[in-house]
Design a protein around this motif. Structure first.
Motif, PDB file in Angstrom:
ATOM      1  N   PRO A  98      -3.111   2.084 -23.620  1.00 31.73           N
ATOM      2  CA  PRO A  98      -2.591   2.997 -24.637  1.00 31.73           C
ATOM      3  C   PRO A  98      -3.020   4.434 -24.354  1.00 31.73           C
ATOM      4  O   PRO A  98      -3.998   4.673 -23.631  1.00 31.73           O
ATOM      5  CB  PRO A  98      -3.215   2.471 -25.927  1.00 31.73           C
ATOM      6  CG  PRO A  98      -4.461   1.787 -25.494  1.00 31.73           C
ATOM      7  CD  PRO A  98      -4.167   1.219 -24.139  1.00 31.73           C
ATOM      8  N   PHE A  99      -2.301   5.375 -24.944  1.00 31.11           N
ATOM      9  CA  PHE A  99      -2.654   6.787 -24.786  1.00 31.11           C
ATOM     10  C   PHE A  99      -3.891   7.129 -25.608  1.00 31.11           C
ATOM     11  O   PHE A  99      -4.136   6.565 -26.671  1.00 31.11           O
ATOM     12  CB  PHE A  99      -1.496   7.698 -25.208  1.00 31.11           C
ATOM     13  CG  PHE A  99      -0.451   7.851 -24.139  1.00 31.11           C
ATOM     14  CD1 PHE A  99      -0.692   8.619 -23.009  1.00 31.11           C
ATOM     15  CD2 PHE A  99       0.771   7.226 -24.260  1.00 31.11           C
ATOM     16  CE1 PHE A  99       0.267   8.763 -22.019  1.00 31.11           C
ATOM     17  CE2 PHE A  99       1.742   7.359 -23.282  1.00 31.11           C
ATOM     18  CZ  PHE A  99       1.488   8.129 -22.159  1.00 31.11           C
ATOM     19  N   SER A 100      -4.624   8.084 -25.096  1.00 30.49           N
ATOM     20  CA  SER A 100      -5.801   8.611 -25.768  1.00 30.49           C
ATOM     21  C   SER A 100      -5.389   9.494 -26.948  1.00 30.49           C
ATOM     22  O   SER A 100      -4.201   9.719 -27.202  1.00 30.49           O
ATOM     23  CB  SER A 100      -6.606   9.480 -24.787  1.00 30.49           C
ATOM     24  OG  SER A 100      -5.876  10.675 -24.482  1.00 30.49           O
ATOM     25  N   ASN A 101      -6.409  10.037 -27.584  1.00 34.34           N
ATOM     26  CA  ASN A 101      -6.195  11.112 -28.541  1.00 34.34           C
ATOM     27  C   ASN A 101      -5.615  12.315 -27.794  1.00 34.34           C
ATOM     28  O   ASN A 101      -5.682  12.395 -26.564  1.00 34.34           O
ATOM     29  CB  ASN A 101      -7.533  11.493 -29.198  1.00 34.34           C
ATOM     30  CG  ASN A 101      -8.576  11.899 -28.161  1.00 34.34           C
ATOM     31  OD1 ASN A 101      -8.857  11.153 -27.228  1.00 34.34           O
ATOM     32  ND2 ASN A 101      -9.160  13.070 -28.329  1.00 34.34           N
ATOM     33  N   VAL A 102      -5.050  13.264 -28.524  1.00 37.79           N
ATOM     34  CA  VAL A 102      -4.544  14.508 -27.941  1.00 37.79           C
ATOM     35  C   VAL A 102      -5.618  15.568 -28.151  1.00 37.79           C
ATOM     36  O   VAL A 102      -6.132  15.743 -29.259  1.00 37.79           O
ATOM     37  CB  VAL A 102      -3.213  14.931 -28.582  1.00 37.79           C
ATOM     38  CG1 VAL A 102      -2.793  16.310 -28.091  1.00 37.79           C
ATOM     39  CG2 VAL A 102      -2.131  13.902 -28.287  1.00 37.79           C
ATOM     40  N   LEU A 103      -5.962  16.269 -27.068  1.00 38.17           N
ATOM     41  CA  LEU A 103      -6.956  17.322 -27.125  1.00 38.17           C
ATOM     42  C   LEU A 103      -6.245  18.659 -26.914  1.00 38.17           C
ATOM     43  O   LEU A 103      -5.541  18.840 -25.913  1.00 38.17           O
ATOM     44  CB  LEU A 103      -8.017  17.110 -26.046  1.00 38.17           C
ATOM     45  CG  LEU A 103      -9.195  18.063 -26.067  1.00 38.17           C
ATOM     46  CD1 LEU A 103     -10.033  17.863 -27.331  1.00 38.17           C
ATOM     47  CD2 LEU A 103     -10.055  17.854 -24.837  1.00 38.17           C
ATOM     48  N   HIS A 104      -6.413  19.576 -27.855  1.00 35.89           N
ATOM     49  CA  HIS A 104      -5.727  20.855 -27.850  1.00 35.89           C
ATOM     50  C   HIS A 104      -6.676  21.942 -27.301  1.00 35.89           C
ATOM     51  O   HIS A 104      -7.856  21.954 -27.626  1.00 35.89           O
ATOM     52  CB  HIS A 104      -5.301  21.221 -29.280  1.00 35.89           C
ATOM     53  CG  HIS A 104      -4.583  22.514 -29.385  1.00 35.89           C
ATOM     54  ND1 HIS A 104      -3.257  22.646 -29.027  1.00 35.89           N
ATOM     55  CD2 HIS A 104      -4.988  23.739 -29.807  1.00 35.89           C
ATOM     56  CE1 HIS A 104      -2.887  23.911 -29.226  1.00 35.89           C
ATOM     57  NE2 HIS A 104      -3.916  24.586 -29.700  1.00 35.89           N
TER      58      HIS A 104
END
Length: 110
Positions: A98-104
Motif C-alpha cells: 500500500p501507499f504511504s502517507n503523503v509528505l508535503h
C-alpha cells in the motif's frame, strides 16, 4: 496453509520528515532529502517506489530506492519556488504494498 502460517499484511512505508537546501550551482537548484521507515515484516528487502506530485499535479513515479535505506535524495529538484508531495510503496516483482502517507514540502526563497 494454516491461518497462523499466512504472512502478515504488507505494511506501507512511513514518510517521516523532509528537508531541502539551495545548492551553489548556477543557476542555484534545490536538493531534497526525505527520511522514511519501513517494517518489512516477513517480506524480504526489495525496493520502495518514490512518487512525487509537484505544485499539486498528478503523482508520478520518480525513482526507486532500497527498502532498507531509510531515506532518499532528490537532487536538483527545482530551480524555482515550488511545492512537492511525496508518497512511497514497497515493490518486489509483482508484489506491491500500500501507499504511504503523503509528505508535503514547500520550497521557499533562499
Amino acid at each position: 496453509v494454516r491461518p497462523d502460517d499466512a504472512p502478515l499484511p504488507l505494511q506501507a512505508p512511513v514518510l517521516i520528515d523532509a528537508g531541502y537546501a539551495w545548492n551553489g550551482n548556477e543557476p542555484p537548484a534545490v536538493d531534497i532529502e526525505v527520511s522514511f521507515t519501513f517494517d518489512h515484516g516477513s517480506y524480504p528487502p526489495a525496493s520502495v517506489e518514490i512518487w512525487v506530485s509537484r505544485d499539486g499535479g498528478a503523482f508520478e513515479v520518480l525513482f526507486s530506492v532500497d527498502s532498507s535505506s531509510g531515506y532518499f535524495d532528490y537532487n536538483n529538484a527545482t530551480e524555482t519556488l515550488a511545492t512537492f508531495d511525496f508518497k512511497a510503496r514497497y515493490v518486489n516483482g509483482a508484489t506491491q504494498g500500500p501507499f504511504s502517507n503523503v509528505l508535503h514540502l514547500e520550497i521557499l526563497a533562499p
